[in-house]
Design a protein around this motif. Structure first.
Motif: not given
Lengths: 212, 388
Positions: B313, B317, B367, B371
Motif C-alpha cells: 500500500h 502511494r 506524509s 499514510a
C-alpha cells in the motif's frame, strides 16, 4: 509502472477486497491459521437451509496481498453456490480467477480455500449433515498438521520436518515434535495442534511430546 | 506512481550524492590507469596517490592509520574476510571457537555457519528484549579456544547500538580478537579505534550516499589474518585484485560529506516518526532500543496487520520501506532479529523499518506517518484480529 509480482486482478482485489467483514448471525464460521504463526483467514457463511445454498459470505484476513486477494475472490466464487458446489472450488481455480498467483505465495493463498471448506464443514457439523464418520487416521492427522505453522520460519510443521512421529490408537493421538520443550514457541505450537486435532469426533486425548 | 518517490529504505542502500559522482568521474575517464609503484609512469603514480589519499581520509575518521584499512568490494566481503581470515590464521595455532550474536547480519551469521561446517565451534549469544548482548554471557562464553568475537556495532533492522567499548574491554581482558560490523554506524555513530578495543571493523560506502561495490575492513596492526584473495600484492598483500580507485575516491568523498549536523537532523526525523507513530496509531510497538539506537533508524510493529500488505500500500502511494514479515522476504523466513528479541511471528509479521538518509525531509516523515495511519486502519478493518 514497475513490474510487481502480482497481476492487475490480484492488486485490484488487494486494494478493494470484496465481501470483507463479519456476519454477526452467521450460520457457520471458520478460522484458519493463527496470529502467532503467520497468516490467518476467517470465513462467515449464511446458508439457505432448504437449498443448502450460500446466500451470503464474508471474510477477514490477517495476511499479505495474496492472502487478502484470494479471500476476496473465493467469496465471489462461492456466493450463490450450493455447499456441495462451493466445496469443489480449488486453489487453482481461485488462482486462475485472479490471473495467476506467484508460486511462492501458495501457502498464504491456500489458506483462504481451506477457510471456505472449513466453514462448509462447520455448517454441516452444526446441522447434523455429516453423513458418515470416518475414523481418524495418521494420514488425517498429518494432513491437519500441514495447517499448523512453524513460527520460526512461517512454513508448516510437516514441511519443515518438525513432526517426528504420529500415533493414533483408541481415541488417543500422539504427536512427537523434533523441538525442545523449552523452545520459545513450544506452547504456541502445542495450542495450534490442539485446535486442529481435538475437534476430530473420535479423538478423546491429544498428547504432544517434545524431544530433548 | 503518484509524484516522487519518498525513499525510506536507506539501510538497504542509499542514493548516490552527486558530489560523490563528481569526485569519482575523473578516475573513470582521465586518471584511469592502474595504481603503479612510485617508479611507474605518471598516470599510474597519480592513481596511486588518489588511492592513498582516499585510504588516509577513511582511516582517519576511525582514528586508524592508512595501512590498517583494506579496501574490499563491500561489507559482505569485509565480514567474510574478517571471520574466515582470522579462522584460517588462528584455527590451527590457537583454537577453533568463535563467538557471535543471534542478531548479526547475514555476512557474519553465514560466515560463522560456514566455519561451523569446517569444524569450528560457534557460540551464538542471545540478546535482550531491546537487542543488547548480555555482557556476562559474553564473558562466560570466552574460553582458551576462542579466537574471535564478532558482534555488530548496530543492528541492521531494529537499530540497537551495542556498547562496543564494553565488549572491546572484555575481549581485551580475555585476550581475544574482536570484529564488529559497523556497516550502519560508520560515520553516523563515531567510533575511534584508539579508544575502543576493536581489532577488525567492517565498513561500507553505499550506506552513506557513496558508491556500491566498495567497502573496507579495518585490521588493527599485528592482527593475525590470512590472505583473503590470492593474486597480486594489492592491499598490503591481503586482498589481491585491481584496485577500485574510482570507488575508493567516492567512498572518501562520501565520508567527508557526512557531518554531525546531518546526523542530528536524521535523528530528529527518526524521533518525530517514532513519537508520532507510537502516540497516534494504537497497538504499535517500537522494535529495538528507544535511545541506544541508530540515528537514522525507526522500526515499528503494527499489530493485527501484515507487513507486506503495508509496504505494498505504501508503494502505491510512492513510499519505499521494508518489513521483517516472512511474506516480504525472498526466503519466506520471518526476521531472525525480531524473533531473537523475543518477538513471535506476529511481531515480525507486522514490523516495518523506516531508515532515513540525506535526501529525506520532515515533510517525508509527516506524509509517511499520515499514510501509514490510514493504511493500518484500513487493514485492521479487514483483519480478524484486535476486535472485541
Amino acid at each position: 509502472m514497475t513490474m510487481l509480482p502480482y497481476s492487475e486482478l490480484v492488486m485490484e482485489h488487494f486494494r478493494h477486497p470484496r465481501n470483507v467483514g463479519r456476519i454477526e448471525d452467521a450460520d457457520a464460521k471458520s478460522v484458519e491459521g493463527s496470529p502467532a504463526c503467520g497468516d490467518m483467514v476467517a470465513v462467515y457463511l449464511k446458508v439457505d437451509p432448504e437449498e443448502l445454498r450460500i446466500t451470503d459470505i464474508k471474510f477477514e484476513s490477517y495476511g499479505c496481498a495474496s492472502n487478502i486477494a484470494t479471500g476476496s475472490i473465493i467469496t465471489e466464487l462461492a456466493k450463490g453456490k450450493t455447499l456441495e458446489e462451493a466445496r469443489q472450488i480449488t486453489w487453482k481455480q481461485a488462482s486462475e480467477a485472479l490471473g495467476g498467483l506467484p508460486p511462492i505465495k501458495t501457502h498464504c493463498s491456500v489458506l483462504a480455500v481451506d477457510g471456505l471448506r472449513a466453514a462448509i464443514q462447520n455448517y454441516e457439523e452444526r446441522h447434523g449433515l455429516v453423513k458418515e464418520r470416518v475414523p481418524t487416521t495418521v494420514e488425517e492427522v498429518r494432513r491437519r498438521l500441514k495447517h499448523v505453522m512453524n513460527p520460526v520460519v512461517g512454513l508448516d510443521l510437516v514441511r519443515t520436518k518438525l513432526v517426528k512421529d504420529i500415533e493414533v490408537a483408541e481415541g488417543t493421538v500422539r504427536v512427537v515434535l523434533d523441538l525442545p520443550a523449552d523452545h520459545q514457541f513450544a506452547n504456541a505450537i502445542r495450542e495450534d495442534i490442539r485446535e486442529k486435532i481435538e475437534p476430530l469426533w473420535d479423538v478423546n486425548e491429544l498428547i504432544v511430546e517434545f524431544t530433548e | 506512481m503518484l509524484g516522487k518517490l519518498v525513499y525510506l529504505d536507506n539501510a538497504a542502500t542509499t542514493r548516490l550524492d552527486e558530489r560523490v559522482l563528481e569526485a569519482m568521474t575523473p578516475y573513470f575517464l582521465e586518471t584511469y590507469a592502474v595504481a603503479t609503484s612510485e617508479f611507474g609512469y605518471s598516470a599510474g603514480i597519480e592513481a596511486r596517490e588518489a588511492l592513498q589519499e582516499a585510504r588516509s581520509t577513511i582511516a582517519g575518521v576511525l582514528g586508524a592509520s592508512p595501512e590498517e584499512l583494506i579496501f574490499t568490494s563491500g561489507s559482505t566481503e569485509s565480514s567474510n574476510m574478517a571471520l574466515k581470515g582470522v579462522a584460517m590464521a588462528l584455527g590451527e595455532k590457537k583454537g577453533r571457537h568463535i563467538i557471535t550474536s543471534r542478531i548479526e547480519d547475514f555476512p557474519v551469521l553465514n560466515s560463522a555457519r560456514a566455519l561451523e561446517k569446517q569444524g569450528f565451534r560457534v557460540t551464538t549469544l542471545d540478546v535482550d528484549a531491546e537487542g543488547l548482548v548480555d555482557l556476562n554471557q559474553l564473558k562466560d562464553a570466552i574460553t582458551g579456544e576462542t579466537i574471535l568475537v564478532s558482534i555488530q556495532h548496530a543492528n541492521q533492522e531494529i537499530g540497537t547500538v551495542q556498547d562496543i567499548a564494553a565488549i572491546g574491554q572484555i575481549c581485551r581482558e580475555k585476550g581475544v580478537l574482536l570484529h564488529s560490523d559497523a556497516t550502519h554506524t560508520f560515520t553516523r555513530v563515531p567510533l575511534d579505534v584508539r579508544e575502543v578495543g576493536v581489532d577488525l571493523l567492517t565498513i561500507a560506502a553505499h550506506t552513506i550516499h557513496g558508491p556500491r561495490g566498495i567497502g573496507g575492513l579495518y585490521v588493527r596492526k599485528g592482527t593475525p589474518i590470512a590472505k583473503w584473495m590470492d593474486g597480486g600484492f594489492q592491499e598490503f598483500n591481503l586482498r589481491a585484485g585491481l584496485e577500485n580507485i574510482p570507488g575508493a575516491v567516492g567512498f572518501a568523498r562520501a565520508v567527508q560529506l557526512v557531518t554531525p549536523e546531518e546526523t542530528t537532523r536524521l535523528q530528529a526525523l527518526r524521533d518525530r516518526l517514532i513519537d508520532r507513530v507510537l502516540s497516534e496509531i494504537p497497538h504499535t510497538t517500537l522494535n529495538g532500543h528507544r535511545w541506544q539506537r541508530l540515528p537514522q533508524n525507526a522500526n515499528v510493529t503494527f499489530h493485527f496487520v501484515e507487513g507486506e500488505s503495508i509496504t505494498l500500500h505504501l508503494d502505491m502511494r510512492g513510499f519505499a520501506v521494508s518489513t521483517g514479515s516472512a511474506c516480504f522476504s525472498r526466503s519466506l523466513e520471518a526476521s531472525h532479529v525480531i524473533l531473537a528479541i523475543g518477538g513471535d511471528h506476529e511481531r515480525a509479521h507486522g514490523s516495518v523499518r523506516f531508515t532515513f538518509g540525506r535526501f529525506n525531509t520532515m515533510e517525508d516523515v509527516d506524509s509517511v506517518v499520515d499514510a501509514v495511519a490510514e493504511i493500518v486502519t484500513l487493514l485492521r478493518q479487514i483483519s480478524p484480529l484486535g476486535k472485541e
